[in-house]
Scaffold this motif. Sequence first.
Motif, mmCIF file in Angstrom:
data_model
loop_
_atom_site.group_PDB
_atom_site.id
_atom_site.type_symbol
_atom_site.label_atom_id
_atom_site.label_comp_id
_atom_site.label_asym_id
_atom_site.label_seq_id
_atom_site.Cartn_x
_atom_site.Cartn_y
_atom_site.Cartn_z
ATOM 1 N N ILE A 86 58.517 15.254 92.998
ATOM 2 C CA ILE A 86 58.752 15.881 91.698
ATOM 3 C C ILE A 86 59.251 17.309 91.868
ATOM 4 C CG2 ILE A 86 57.593 16.734 89.617
ATOM 5 C CD1 ILE A 86 55.819 14.247 89.722
ATOM 6 N N ASN A 98 62.974 12.098 89.697
ATOM 7 C CA ASN A 98 62.385 11.625 88.450
ATOM 8 C C ASN A 98 60.909 11.277 88.669
ATOM 9 O OD1 ASN A 98 61.616 9.203 86.567
ATOM 10 N ND2 ASN A 98 63.335 10.209 85.569
ATOM 11 N N TRP A 155 58.929 9.130 87.372
ATOM 12 C CA TRP A 155 58.640 7.702 87.474
ATOM 13 C C TRP A 155 58.985 7.178 88.861
ATOM 14 C CZ3 TRP A 155 55.859 5.440 83.754
ATOM 15 C CH2 TRP A 155 55.841 6.044 82.489
ATOM 16 N N GLU A 173 58.150 18.790 85.306
ATOM 17 C CA GLU A 173 58.085 17.642 84.405
ATOM 18 C C GLU A 173 57.363 16.488 85.102
ATOM 19 O OE1 GLU A 173 61.712 16.362 82.728
ATOM 20 O OE2 GLU A 173 62.093 18.227 81.637
ATOM 21 N N VAL A 226 55.410 12.347 84.279
ATOM 22 C CA VAL A 226 55.558 11.161 83.438
ATOM 23 C C VAL A 226 54.972 11.386 82.051
ATOM 24 C CG1 VAL A 226 55.627 9.532 85.360
ATOM 25 C CG2 VAL A 226 53.418 10.231 84.411
#
Length: 302
Positions: free
Chosen positions: A52, A57, A59, A117, A119
Amino acid sequence: MSQVALLGAVEIGLVFALVGLGVYLAFRVLDFPDLTVDGSFPLGAAVAATMIVAGVNPWLASLGAMAAGAVAGLVTATLNVRFRILHLLASILTMIALFSVNLRVMGRPNVALIAQETVLTPFYGLGVPEHIVRPLFVLVVVAIVVLLLARFLGSEFGLAMRATGVNARMARAQGVSTDLHVYVGMALSNALVGLAGALFAQTNGFADVTAGIGTIVVGLAAVIVGETVFRARRLLWILVGCVFGSIVYRLAIQFALSADVIGLQASDLNLVTAVLVAVALILPRVRVRAGGGRAPRRVPAQ
């Protein structure tokens, strides 16, 4: 206890419910005492946090954490199946090695995700307080995992895996590749633990190399408490019992540490943990003695 503290305990209980499901798969389904989870939990957190921070991403980072946990489980299974090392010792060797691996992955003892950011980020703008969003999100993830795991264990391959844990010699006599099922079961078990580590890092905002200390105890507590409260034989309810046991365990710890009358402090967490697990282990035997019977034998879930 405040509402925030209560929901926080539920949130952590739901995260560790994934650990409980992984421990159930190893201990109860495969009859494989696995201590790898003490290393694969922080491994999942380390991989997810590092990816991250690198801009991946969230996910995909969580899937990467699951893959890393699965590899850790495969290492333990390989040491046991291929090289005939005792399962308990094999898992200890993997757990010890993972401490150094986790440090290598993160490059430092901990990684912060406060400004990153996760999930959960898309759900924070829906007008619902964050302390409610987090447990709801984890609850949905756990519910999906429970349903998928129940479906898997009810399949032909899952039934063969359960037969491997109950009686490996008889399973081999029926043409079951027990080695393959140990590999798959251990990989799946630690993949769930890796996912738990990824969610823990993202809900708490950090990943730490020491986050896995005592994870196996929490997982066992979830399984034992769930089996004590949910005296069920149907597979789906047994898995739900693991989730329920994890939540009850975290709530019990939170209540014990929040009770000013008892005088416990945060430093007493390990003591409270040991007492709760001991009580969960003793209660079924006390119940059997009170009923004048013998302790029931473990039977496969239906």
